[in-house]
Design an enzyme around this catalytic site. Structure first.
Site, PDB file in Angstrom:
ATOM      1  N   LEU B 236       2.686   9.667  -3.858  1.00 34.70           N
ATOM      2  CA  LEU B 236       2.361   8.550  -2.961  1.00 34.70           C
ATOM      3  C   LEU B 236       3.135   8.573  -1.634  1.00 34.70           C
ATOM      4  CD1 LEU B 236       0.760   5.850  -2.865  1.00 34.70           C
ATOM      5  CD2 LEU B 236       2.825   4.755  -3.745  1.00 34.70           C
ATOM      6  N   ASP B 237       2.412   8.495  -0.524  1.00 39.65           N
ATOM      7  CA  ASP B 237       3.019   8.436   0.816  1.00 39.65           C
ATOM      8  C   ASP B 237       3.885   9.648   1.128  1.00 39.65           C
ATOM      9  OD1 ASP B 237       1.765   6.056   1.184  1.00 39.65           O
ATOM     10  OD2 ASP B 237       3.551   4.823   0.991  1.00 39.65           O
ATOM     11  N   GLU B 238       3.672  10.753   0.426  1.00 39.98           N
ATOM     12  CA  GLU B 238       4.541  11.904   0.636  1.00 39.98           C
ATOM     13  C   GLU B 238       3.743  13.173   0.944  1.00 39.98           C
ATOM     14  OE1 GLU B 238       7.947  12.381   0.588  1.00 39.98           O
ATOM     15  OE2 GLU B 238       8.282  10.228   0.494  1.00 39.98           O
TER      16      GLU B 238
END
Lengths: 293, 293, 293, 293
Positions: B236-238
């Site tokens: 997530l978000d990476e």
């Protein structure tokens, strides 16, 4: 139609914004704050500036007070008199009655109307006037009345400007925004709307005169292009500057791409200038602006 | 409805964009340019990068050639084989078939649809899918079909993602944009759309975990807030970063103002990332992106 | 005296930078890359640009090759002839022999000398020439010879410029940097050093003519001030632009503060332009520069 | 040795800067301005902020007054008492007695010392303390005493920190600057120097933990790198933020280049934070800073 949750809370009923300018001398802050204390006011925001150029003092205050507007103005009146102040009291967050003039370009108009509707900018736009019909659907989608009147000669120009003044009177307009309105404003209208008409134009380093400046900027290989929002005066593109922005470009950009990039800068620069004006953060000090950001 | 004149001219009929990646070794440029010469092509733009991290070579070319697409690909085929290249040939300026996922926030969706319509971004958006009905009117105004399906539990989430995959197949979608779509994407869908699903999220220095990051950023007194556009991975978000922007803020900003400022950064950052992707300027080098701006 | 660890590693012995310009036509990249393959070279960096304005083609390559410089140039020679190229081959990272001209202002000189010494900019500065003695100690601290010769009339100016040309010959100078050298360069010297003399000056929106531009910028209330680095031509402050930067200012800045802010912009803008020139990233396309960043 | 003409004029003898914080309630501005009027003072600059987070009121004033410092403080004393204020009165432009701690990196130290000497930053630096001898010549050139004491174990660290406290007492130090001092400060020293010790560190989006963050940032392909200046607390790198900057980078930058770019951001960010602190523009509101720019 709803937009999302960034809409600011409605202002508390008695939250006032005060702007003042006067000749600078000792004791002004004490006198003003004394009147505010007398009206049981609490200062929530305050900015001031003493201009070494003109010897004038400028101040912007936000005050919470149980006093009504009339009562509050009454409390301030003796100080305003004593210091021969230009002063204005208003409700924080009250939407500013704004007339938008446009031609065919959509970018600035769409930006202002979208944000007005989303509650991100405190404007009340009762009308968009244009010398072309191009933007009718766009303006209509945003729920704002639209009128177009061709400007093709001296007579139609005079008629257009007369309609502007009529609309200003009819809607009690406080601000006229030239959102890429591509006609020169007559000196009389400049005079009439001095200090309440804002224009946006592209900016380059160095500046370019004459037609098609983006093409000139391309030919010269400039590395920065930008936009300047300023008050309109009869000295074309030379009124007091409110806001400026630039963005980096390189040799690979075509003139058409420079235009697109320039339009984004124009939209955000005009929006910022109008927002500050609506929040009464823009004061005039001769040919300079004081911006209480 | 017309917009103004920044619309780029239609691409010449035989203007190709070629993207290549392969293991780096001498002779690649010579081999590729030989095939282009054989197809009577002229290279009008070229960028390359050799990654010291992965040992891979990346190249993006634009070529004008009288050859048709099939003929042109045939000319390149032996080189692609010889160097075991990942290669893609496309028409310069061809609008990318793009599916937009949204929730309730309007800013990113409006920015993409307005620019698609103004011809400033080469996207063909056949559908906006949302888990809320909020944006129906906005999307409709821009002439794009809209569907909403609530996502409230595991089943409705599975159904929503199945609809996404169906729409991807139906419209031969090349890019999925999460324009503030506020649901976590399942690992399976991440996998299925790897390298062609772009997300936007806010960014702070330092980063903040958990709910309401703008409130945390306010509490901590950060001086910069921004946005990051990245490929979606199950981490997530990476995912690999495509573009980042920041803007300066100060102590006087309320959390609500930080949200509004952050939204502007999100809109422009997502738009930039999507534009580069549509122009085939974004290549993947492991967990990094190569951006041929 | 040591500085810290950012010093780049010495370039590998056979790492070449090639810059090319010629009339644009098909096959150039293939021809150049063929010659590089023949010299067992591997292209590690490549940028090109076709100018629609002038019809010229520009290219910058970095190549690793076991060939020595002479051998490498021999391999390229037939291609350079065939396409009537302006071509230059050099060692990547070789320090550029640079003469600095200064007057009394320290900021640009200190910035260049500090970075040269820290190994952050590939310059070899054998001499600083000034029309004032002001900077003698500063230059000496950085271990660079310094000479001052007053310029007070036509004769002393002619003598100063003769000393410049003598120093250029003596030290085989490749670049002359006007680091706030406050004298107008004669047309003859401009001609003699065309394309290898870089100047820095302040930049404003709008531009200001005449003395004391910072005072004018203050009086006019500009919101951005900046700097432009450009090649020197006899058309004062109008040579091809290499780099530009701006920074935001507001009404509260005194003229003295604007000067200090402007100096920082001048230092970093000049340093960037000189760095790119030393790395052979700056090519001339008529009155525009191509910057292969 | 002279530097150029940007040096500000010496402050007029009776130009005071007053900083105040107290619990917010009506009447504060009126009370303070009354005391200033009583001392025949004229307010030349004023900023205030009411923190919704902590309920505290913050103010910074500059006042010209014929009163001497003691007389002026006497005039303010009753107001300071009545509102239980934290208040400080000082001379505008008085150089702040500042101790610099360094290790081996030159960039921040050189920037501060160069600007102190050029009169561009109001610091009085009586000593640079380092755990290495690397910077001895550089510091000496700028005319500042230098001491180095190795820190290799717990004992030498304790001794170094004892020397810091001794120097603080000896020179009546008002600010300690960690100019890339690469040792963790003990909790006791953090406590002792709370609110008057400023550190600079690199900043990334997203943040990276552990050794060699520039290498991590390179591996992850970040597009922005920057620096954060903050007060030192025992919570490492997490003290109240004073200033942040970022700069754009791309995939082609090596880790060594990222280090060099990061150092420029560190220098200018630390310099800005220290300048504001010296001008008494930095106030603490819990874990946030109020910056009266």
């Amino acid at each position: 139609m709803e937009f999302d949750a960034a809409r600011p809370h409605p202002s508390p009923h008695h939250h006032w914004v005060i702007t003042i300018s006067c000749a600078d001398r000792p004791g002004i802050v004490h006198a003003v704050s004394g009147a505010i204390v007398a009206a049981n006011g609490n200062i929530t925001e305050s900015q001031q500036f003493s201009s070494a150029d003109t010897g004038r003092f400028f101040m912007r205050l936000q005050v919470e007070s149980p006093a009504g507007l009339e009562e509050f103005e009454t409390a301030l009146a003796p100080v305003i008199d004593a210091y021969a102040m230009n002063a204005h009291v208003d409700v924080v967050g009250r939407p500013l009655r704004t007339l938008v003039l446009a031609s065919t370009a959509a970018h600035c108009v769409n930006d202002l109307l979208f944000r007005q509707r989303a509650g991100q900018i405190a404007l009340d736009i009762p009308l968009v006037l244009s010398n072309h019909g191009t933007l009718r659907d766009l303006v209509g989608f945003h729920g704002v009345p639209f009128e177009s009147h061709p400007v093709t000669d001296a007579d139609s120009k005079t008629a257009f400007e007369a309609r502007v003044l009529q609309a200003v009177a009819e809607h009690d307009i406080e601000l006229v925004v030239l959102a890429r309105y591509m006609q020169i404003i007559s000196p009389d209208l400049c005079e009439e709307l001095a200090g309440r008409m804002i224009n946006i134009h592209h900016s380059f380093l160095p500046g370019f005169k004459g037609a098609n400046p983006y093409k000139q900027a391309h030919a010269r290989g400039v590395k920065l292009i930008g936009a300047t929002a300023h008050f309109v005066t009869s000295d074309l593109d030379e009124g007091p500057i409110i806001e400026q922005n630039v963005v980096r470009v390189d040799h690979s950009r075509t003139p058409a791409e420079l235009v697109a990039i320039g339009q984004d800068e124009e939209s955000r620069t005009l929006r910022q200038a109008v927002t500050w004006f609506a929040e009464r953060r823009v004061l005039l000090d001769g040919v300079r602006t004081i911006i209480f950001r």
